[in-house]
Design a protein around this motif. Sequence first.
Motif, PDB file in Angstrom:
ATOM      1  N   ASP A 128       0.812  -1.215   0.000  1.00  0.00           N
ATOM      2  CA  ASP A 128       0.000   0.000   0.000  1.00  0.00           C
ATOM      3  C   ASP A 128       0.847   1.267   0.000  1.00  0.00           C
ATOM      4  OD1 ASP A 128       0.867  -0.172   2.645  1.00  0.00           O
ATOM      5  OD2 ASP A 128      -0.992   0.654   3.442  1.00  0.00           O
ATOM      6  N   GLY A 129       2.148   1.153   0.227  1.00  0.00           N
ATOM      7  CA  GLY A 129       3.022   2.316   0.219  1.00  0.00           C
ATOM      8  C   GLY A 129       3.844   2.460  -1.044  1.00  0.00           C
ATOM      9  N   LEU A 130       3.782   1.470  -1.929  1.00  0.00           N
ATOM     10  CA  LEU A 130       4.604   1.533  -3.142  1.00  0.00           C
ATOM     11  C   LEU A 130       4.237   2.709  -4.029  1.00  0.00           C
ATOM     12  CD1 LEU A 130       4.883  -2.239  -4.101  1.00  0.00           C
ATOM     13  CD2 LEU A 130       6.592  -0.802  -2.975  1.00  0.00           C
ATOM     14  N   ALA A 131       2.973   3.071  -4.074  1.00  0.00           N
ATOM     15  CA  ALA A 131       2.537   4.166  -4.940  1.00  0.00           C
ATOM     16  C   ALA A 131       3.143   5.502  -4.527  1.00  0.00           C
ATOM     17  CB  ALA A 131       1.020   4.261  -4.941  1.00  0.00           C
ATOM     18  N   THR A 132       3.578   5.632  -3.269  1.00  0.00           N
ATOM     19  CA  THR A 132       4.159   6.898  -2.825  1.00  0.00           C
ATOM     20  C   THR A 132       5.635   7.014  -3.194  1.00  0.00           C
ATOM     21  OG1 THR A 132       4.797   6.078  -0.634  1.00  0.00           O
ATOM     22  CG2 THR A 132       2.574   7.007  -0.864  1.00  0.00           C
ATOM     23  N   LEU A 133       6.244   5.908  -3.626  1.00  0.00           N
ATOM     24  CA  LEU A 133       7.652   5.962  -4.007  1.00  0.00           C
ATOM     25  C   LEU A 133       7.804   6.601  -5.377  1.00  0.00           C
ATOM     26  CD1 LEU A 133       8.912   2.412  -2.951  1.00  0.00           C
ATOM     27  CD2 LEU A 133       9.187   4.570  -1.727  1.00  0.00           C
TER      28      LEU A 133
END
Length: 168
Positions: free
Chosen positions: A143-148
């Motif tokens: 769920d945090g990959l999109a913020t990278l």
Amino acid sequence: MTDLLRPDAYDRDFALFYAAHRRHNREADRILTEHGMGRAHHRILFFLATTPGMSVGELRTTLELSKQALNPPLRTLLNDGWVEATPSPADRRRKQLRLTPQGRELEKRLRDAKLAPFAAALAAAGPQAAAGWRTIMTTIASDGLATLPPTLRGAADAPDATGGTRED
């Protein structure tokens, strides 16, 4: 598979994860302490090294921090000459953040402190185990990959830390 569902197996895995995390950060934490910095400073340095020219808003999104949480460490890095902010040529209201030569040198020291044991562990584990580790980490971080930044999300054919590709 049943062994993985037993709480004591999870406890061992979490203990290993915490011990590895502590070891992974030990030398970098020592270097940061020399400069009166903490891990928030390190995260900023890392992302600006890998994605120079980020705006403050892009950095906030990447780090998933509020303005209030990002401001103190970023201000320190700017005031102490580790990071510089310059107006974007496309929109002068937007500030582009970059590491200064001093900031690049510090980030390289921090990266090198973490890279050697990390690369050695991946090499010792072998390509299949390294691929399994990436699958586990990708699943946990999903769920945090999109913020990278796009360059750090990782394509399947990107070289890994062992020099192979993620498809190996």
